[in-house]
Design a protein around this motif. Structure first.
Motif, PDB file in Angstrom:
ATOM      1  N   THR A   1       4.491  10.924 -12.082  1.00 22.26           N
ATOM      2  CA  THR A   1       3.370  11.073 -11.369  1.00 22.26           C
ATOM      3  C   THR A   1       2.446  12.429 -12.518  1.00 22.26           C
ATOM      4  OG1 THR A   1       4.326  11.622  -9.277  1.00 22.26           O
ATOM      5  CG2 THR A   1       2.443  13.507  -9.928  1.00 22.26           C
TER       6      THR A   1
ATOM      7  N   LYS B   1       5.282  -1.492 -12.729  1.00 23.60           N
ATOM      8  CA  LYS B   1       4.714  -1.496 -13.636  1.00 23.60           C
ATOM      9  C   LYS B   1       6.129  -0.720 -14.172  1.00 23.60           C
ATOM     10  CE  LYS B   1       2.204   0.908 -17.166  1.00 23.60           C
ATOM     11  NZ  LYS B   1       2.455   0.685 -18.231  1.00 23.60           N
TER      12      LYS B   1
ATOM     13  N   PHE C   1      -0.198  -4.029  -4.533  1.00 21.77           N
ATOM     14  CA  PHE C   1       0.653  -3.333  -5.231  1.00 21.77           C
ATOM     15  C   PHE C   1       0.457  -4.112  -6.176  1.00 21.77           C
ATOM     16  CE2 PHE C   1       3.288  -5.203  -2.952  1.00 21.77           C
ATOM     17  CZ  PHE C   1       4.808  -5.259  -3.873  1.00 21.77           C
TER      18      PHE C   1
ATOM     19  N   LEU D   1       3.103   1.096  -7.990  1.00 20.99           N
ATOM     20  CA  LEU D   1       1.830   1.750  -8.135  1.00 20.99           C
ATOM     21  C   LEU D   1       1.143   0.914  -7.214  1.00 20.99           C
ATOM     22  CD1 LEU D   1       1.225   2.310 -11.793  1.00 20.99           C
ATOM     23  CD2 LEU D   1       2.581   3.400 -10.346  1.00 20.99           C
ATOM     24  N   GLN D   2       0.564   1.632  -5.572  1.00 25.97           N
ATOM     25  CA  GLN D   2      -0.016   1.158  -4.617  1.00 25.97           C
ATOM     26  C   GLN D   2      -1.521   1.311  -5.825  1.00 25.97           C
ATOM     27  OE1 GLN D   2       0.388   0.672  -1.842  1.00 25.97           O
ATOM     28  NE2 GLN D   2       2.579   0.771  -2.244  1.00 25.97           N
TER      29      GLN D   2
ATOM     30  N   LEU E   1       0.921  10.320 -15.004  1.00 27.71           N
ATOM     31  CA  LEU E   1       0.039   9.516 -14.172  1.00 27.71           C
ATOM     32  C   LEU E   1      -1.002  10.376 -14.424  1.00 27.71           C
ATOM     33  CD1 LEU E   1       0.739   6.939 -11.640  1.00 27.71           C
ATOM     34  CD2 LEU E   1      -0.366   6.370 -14.410  1.00 27.71           C
TER      35      LEU E   1
ATOM     36  N   TYR F   1      -4.783   3.742  -9.495  1.00 26.57           N
ATOM     37  CA  TYR F   1      -2.938   3.385  -8.726  1.00 26.57           C
ATOM     38  C   TYR F   1      -2.087   4.810  -8.733  1.00 26.57           C
ATOM     39  CZ  TYR F   1      -4.464  -1.612 -10.060  1.00 26.57           C
ATOM     40  OH  TYR F   1      -4.726  -2.828 -10.356  1.00 26.57           O
ATOM     41  N   LYS F   2      -1.589   4.818  -8.185  1.00 29.94           N
ATOM     42  CA  LYS F   2      -0.593   5.902  -7.770  1.00 29.94           C
ATOM     43  C   LYS F   2       0.792   5.336  -7.533  1.00 29.94           C
ATOM     44  CE  LYS F   2      -4.902   8.422  -7.622  1.00 29.94           C
ATOM     45  NZ  LYS F   2      -4.702   9.742  -8.752  1.00 29.94           N
ATOM     46  N   VAL F   3       1.915   6.418  -7.501  1.00 29.63           N
ATOM     47  CA  VAL F   3       2.818   6.333  -7.787  1.00 29.63           C
ATOM     48  C   VAL F   3       3.549   6.254  -6.104  1.00 29.63           C
ATOM     49  CG1 VAL F   3       5.190   6.845  -7.934  1.00 29.63           C
ATOM     50  CG2 VAL F   3       3.544   7.570  -9.008  1.00 29.63           C
ATOM     51  N   ASP F   4       4.570   5.150  -5.734  1.00 24.26           N
ATOM     52  CA  ASP F   4       4.792   4.798  -4.652  1.00 24.26           C
ATOM     53  C   ASP F   4       5.979   5.302  -4.018  1.00 24.26           C
ATOM     54  OD1 ASP F   4       5.037   4.629  -1.652  1.00 24.26           O
ATOM     55  OD2 ASP F   4       4.866   2.342  -1.796  1.00 24.26           O
TER      56      ASP F   4
END
Length: 186
Positions: free
Chosen positions: A34, A170, A167, A147-148, A37, A123-126
């Motif tokens: 996080t 990565k 998603f 990554l969502q 990113l 893209y965001k961390v799930d």
């Protein structure tokens, strides 16, 4: 009840190992990803031309509708200057001026004259679905994260490369140091 000293020592040892800063777990990996990113976001982008533009009312009607939707949401101002009927054509040319507003600023990557590179998908961390950690040793690991996709208001500018998934996965290489703890080294 008496507790055995061996059992007490063993439980203390387990607590120390689980609280050790050197061991990598999913929460440490998720927080490191996080932070990474936030510094170096992953996104897809497209170019948007601002300023005077000529659009065909029939051929570009979907694009005109998208621009009007962006204007209604406050991301651009879209002023119509004139509309001309082309000679011997069923289509008309619509001259208009596009301008970005302050609300579009978080999506702008770079700007050169009237050509703006803009984010279409972020893209965001799930963190809910967890991460897969492949430890290579005590000081390095390979973490596979989900990554969502988060579509931006400008997502219509570029078709999605993977439209059938919500998603991507990565891989992140992580390394441990005594000063910084676990960090991404991609």
């Amino acid at each position: 009840m008496k507790t055995h000293p061996i059992l007490l020592v063993f439980s203390l040892l387990v607590m120390l190992v689980s609280c050790d800063n050197r061991t990598l777990n999913t929460s440490k990996a998720a927080s490191a990803i996080t932070v990474y990113l936030e510094e170096k976001p992953i996104y897809e982008s497209a170019y948007l031309t601002v300023g005077e533009t000529k659009l065909r009312t029939k051929k570009d009607h979907e694009l005109i509708d998208q621009y009007k939707l962006l204007e209604a949401e406050g991301y651009i101002t879209f002023t119509s200057e004139s509309s001309k009927k082309r000679w011997l054509s069923k289509d008309s040319i619509w001259n208009a001026t596009l301008k970005l507003t302050e609300k579009a600023h978080p999506y702008v990557i770079e700007q050169k004259n009237n050509k703006i590179k803009i984010k279409t998908i972020e893209y965001k961390v799930d963190t809910e679905n967890g991460l897969q950690i492949d430890s290579k040793g005590k000081k390095s690991a390979l973490v596979t994260a989900m990554l969502q996709k988060k579509a931006t208001p400008f997502s219509f500018l570029k078709p999605d490369k993977n439209p059938h998934t919500e998603f991507i996965t990565k891989k992140f290489r992580m390394k441990f140091s005594d000063e910084n703890g676990w960090k991404i080294i991609n």
